[in-house]
Write an enzyme that holds these catalytic residues in place. Structure first.
Site, PDB file in Angstrom:
ATOM      1  N   SER A 546       0.845  -1.191   0.000  1.00 36.94           N
ATOM      2  CA  SER A 546       0.000   0.000   0.000  1.00 36.94           C
ATOM      3  C   SER A 546       0.885   1.248   0.000  1.00 36.94           C
ATOM      4  O   SER A 546       1.688   1.429  -0.916  1.00 36.94           O
ATOM      5  CB  SER A 546      -0.939  -0.035   1.209  1.00 36.94           C
ATOM      6  OG  SER A 546      -1.927   0.962   1.108  1.00 36.94           O
ATOM      7  N   HIS A 661      -8.065  -4.994  -0.662  1.00 38.16           N
ATOM      8  CA  HIS A 661      -6.761  -4.379  -0.394  1.00 38.16           C
ATOM      9  C   HIS A 661      -5.824  -5.335   0.339  1.00 38.16           C
ATOM     10  O   HIS A 661      -4.603  -5.157   0.309  1.00 38.16           O
ATOM     11  CB  HIS A 661      -6.953  -3.091   0.410  1.00 38.16           C
ATOM     12  CG  HIS A 661      -5.739  -2.228   0.447  1.00 38.16           C
ATOM     13  ND1 HIS A 661      -5.035  -1.873  -0.689  1.00 38.16           N
ATOM     14  CD2 HIS A 661      -5.076  -1.647   1.486  1.00 38.16           C
ATOM     15  CE1 HIS A 661      -4.010  -1.114  -0.354  1.00 38.16           C
ATOM     16  NE2 HIS A 661      -4.005  -0.965   0.958  1.00 38.16           N
TER      17      HIS A 661
END
Length: 687
Positions: A546, A661
């Site tokens: 991320s 995610h």
């Protein structure tokens, strides 16, 4: 004229970048051409990594760890029961279950299955991922269940009856969106979602409505509406024995918000600094965390402090504030929780956990709990009907242990520990400091064999995050232990700026125009590892996901001489377009706005996608992402892979078709993802 010229310049710059980007088609997530491209890359990467002699052993061990029945069932307390979501070999997508507190504390808890996600997925022909449940206080016989299609942030919310173990017919139902709901009472919800009138530019709700049972969602009463360019607007409730507090948060940016409360149907704005965090309400005392210094009522409160005020006084705009915690330069507040009568404060002191209780009797009385030392403490579940609570302790070489304590007395008992999956007695942990480019001292941990030789030949994996005030803390990882440490590797965790290890100041030092400091910190740790002869550039790998994916993307494009292996997971990489992709606009408070020329000037200097060049000695990077990631767009990784490949660089790429995610939804997917990662690392740094 000047304003017009600036606007024209910005428009022309955007058009120029868009026209020059021949990989924009990869941003169309479900496009057939793009999916075929993904499939081809997956095949190429899997053909190499799964055939490597390390892969099968790592995968099997990972799956054994993830499916182990000796794992700690994470507790959540609702009323008289402890609820837990559990995945194992027999329950791939998981079961939501409950048991009594007494049973949970026994050696062999008796679980009652409430909802089977595998059965539900089969029935609905949808790959559901359980995203949590919100219970109806105080009986908790009804819940609002959040379910994601494939693991993304967007969820469907459905009312569920735990007594009948079924979804309520004609009950509350909120269609798929990045929103949330909270109970006001059994027939009333506070709802933040996409009501059909549009969301913010970040893709989050901008309206809060009160929805009565028996009416249509579209007819719910609007109580607050934010602006299109706000990050998002959310409503939530805090139920207590005396009243249910109804709060609304209007986030202008990721770090600035206005708080409102609904009192007798009227909206009241709380007069607080925009960067303050309302962390909860305990015994009618509002708990506030300061992100910057604040002078109020002739009192000065330092950045990072926690202060409190009586709810009704705050409501009237005439609060007296009481100091709860004032951290120093090397400490910060890591977490807050509450029981019936007590406030729990989890502190970090030089990246090591400490736990305190506070009781209000006209002033705050503080007591330190004698917890294990030199590790990471995290608050688990607390009981609103008593002063009992759960907390975890772990460090790099001690598996997580769950304790059950009494906040009123400070006493606690061990409930359960994770098994040790690798021989931790063979390893040691050291904490070092290095000096970054601007003179700031950066701490980091090194985990390696007790007999480790300073010969520059140790395969070393460096991990960091460096953003959003998220602290990186010592933690036990069985997969890292078995797939890396046991194979002769060294693991390093860097506490670089941008994180929250030392409070808001540590985070803010790396914002926007100061972002390069974060990357300088990371390079400094890498250089220090080399100078100490722990490793060498040919033996040094880095891993980040991320924002950490952006970190390692910057690292290998700025300093390819330092790194031999790079795992770049679910990353941001195209910082020219990040604010136009999914939730990207919400992060402009962190990185800056690339559409403003002055801000693009500093962003452009590190943006990995724009800084990839021909003729560089880049390492063979392994990029990973997920098709179902609706937070960080998979287009970042896709475009970077396509661009680097076309230039002529050898790279690896794997895109999971679900997982959101987290890039994985099931234990099998998690086992595979980390088997691919550690196989790659062993291949690049050990073989």
């Amino acid at each position: 004229m000047k304003k017009y010229s600036l606007i024209l310049f910005v428009i022309m710059t955007q058009l120029s970048f868009a026209q020059n980007d021949s990989y924009l088609w990869l941003e169309d997530v479900e496009n057939e051409k793009a999916l075929n491209w993904v499939e081809e890359w997956n095949k190429k990467t899997l053909a190499v990594l799964t055939e490597h002699n390390s892969y099968k052993g790592i995968y099997n061990k990972n799956l054994e760890i993830y499916n182990s029945t000796d794992r700690i069932p994470e507790p959540t307390i609702f009323g008289n029961f402890i609820y837990n979501f559990w995945q194992d070999k027999e329950h791939e997508r998981g079961i939501w279950r409950r048991t009594t507190i007494k049973s949970y504390l026994s050696k062999t808890p008796e679980w009652e299955i409430i909802l089977d996600i595998d059965n539900l997925s089969g029935k609905d022909n949808i790959k559901w991922v359980f995203k949590g449940a919100s219970g109806l206080y105080p009986d908790y016989n009804k819940f609002l269940i959040s379910l994601s299609k494939g693991g993304g942030d967007a969820v469907v919310i459905k009312e569920f009856d735990v007594e009948t173990k079924s979804f309520v017919e004609n009950g509350f139902y909120v269609p798929e969106a990045k929103g949330n709901t909270s109970w006001i009472d059994k027939n009333t919800l506070m709802v933040s979602t996409d009501f059909g009138d549009g969301v913010t530019t970040s893709g989050y709700p901008r309206q809060v409505k009160i929805w009565k049972r028996g009416t249509e969602l579209k007819d719910a009463k609007l109580v607050f509406e934010g602006e299109k360019d706000n990050m998002g607007v959310w409503g939530y409730t805090i139920p207590t024995q005396d009243k249910t507090y109804q709060l609304i948060m209007r986030y202008m940016t990721f770090y600035t918000a206005q708080y409102y409360v609904l009192e007798k149907g009227k909206l009241v704005k709380l007069e607080l600094p925009d960067d303050i965090e309302l962390a909860g309400i305990v015994n009618d005392m509002v708990i506030l965390r300061l992100k910057s210094d604040w002078e109020v009522n002739d009192q000065f409160y330092k950045q990072g402090s926690v202060i409190t005020a009586k709810y009704n006084d705050l409501l009237r705009g005439k609060p007296d504030f009481y100091l709860l915690v004032e951290p120093d330069e090397r400490s910060s507040v890591a977490g807050l929780s509450s029981t019936k009568n007590m406030l729990l404060v989890n502190m970090l002191n030089n990246v090591k956990g400490e736990l305190y209780t506070y009781k209000w009797d006209g002033s705050w009385r503080k007591h330190k709990i004698n917890t294990p030392e030199l590790g990471n403490i995290s608050l688990a579940a607390s009981d609103e009907n008593s002063d009992n609570f759960f907390f975890y302790f772990e460090n790099f070489l001690e598996p997580a242990t769950l304790f059950y304590g009494d906040a009123a007395t400070g006493d606690y008992n061990k409930v359960k520990s994770l098994p040790t999956f690798f021989p931790t007695e063979k390893y040691k942990v050291q904490q070092f400091e290095t000096t970054s480019k601007d003179g700031t001292k950066i701490p980091y941990f090194v985990v390696g064999p007790k007999n480790m030789k300073p010969d520059s030949n140790n395969p070393t994996l460096l991990y960091a995050y460096g953003g959003f005030e998220v602290p990186e803390l010592p933690s036990y990882s069985a997969t890292t232990g078995t797939a890396w440490l046991e194979k002769g590797g060294v693991y390093v965790l860097a506490n670089i700026r941008g994180g929250g290890e030392f409070g808001p100041k540590w985070h803010q030092a790396g914002l926007k125009a100061n972002r390069q400091r974060v990357y300088d910190d990371f390079h400094a740790v890498a250089e220090d590892l080399v100078s100490r002869k722990i490793t060498s550039p040919k033996k040094l790998g880095i891993f980040g996901g991320s924002n950490g994916g952006l970190l390692v993307g910057v690292a290998f494009t700025q300093r390819p001489d330092l790194y031999q292996a790079v795992v770049c997971a679910v990353p941001l990489l195209d910082m020219k377009r990040y604010n136009k992709l999914l939730a990207g606009a919400s992060w402009m408070a962190e990185y800056g706005n690339p559409d403003i020329p002055e801000e693009w000037e500093y962003i452009s200097k590190y943006s990995p996608y724009q800084n990839v060049k021909k003729g560089m000695n880049y390492p063979e990077v392994f990029f990973t992402t997920s098709t179902r990631d609706d937070r960080v767009h998979p287009g970042h990784a896709r475009k970077m892979v396509a661009k680097m490949s076309d230039i002529g660089y050898k790279i690896y790429y794997f895109e999971n078709t679900e997982g959101g995610h987290a890039a994985a939804s099931t234990n099998e997917q998690r086992a595979r993802m980390y088997a691919l990662i550690f196989t790659y690392l062993q291949m690049k740094l050990m073989n």
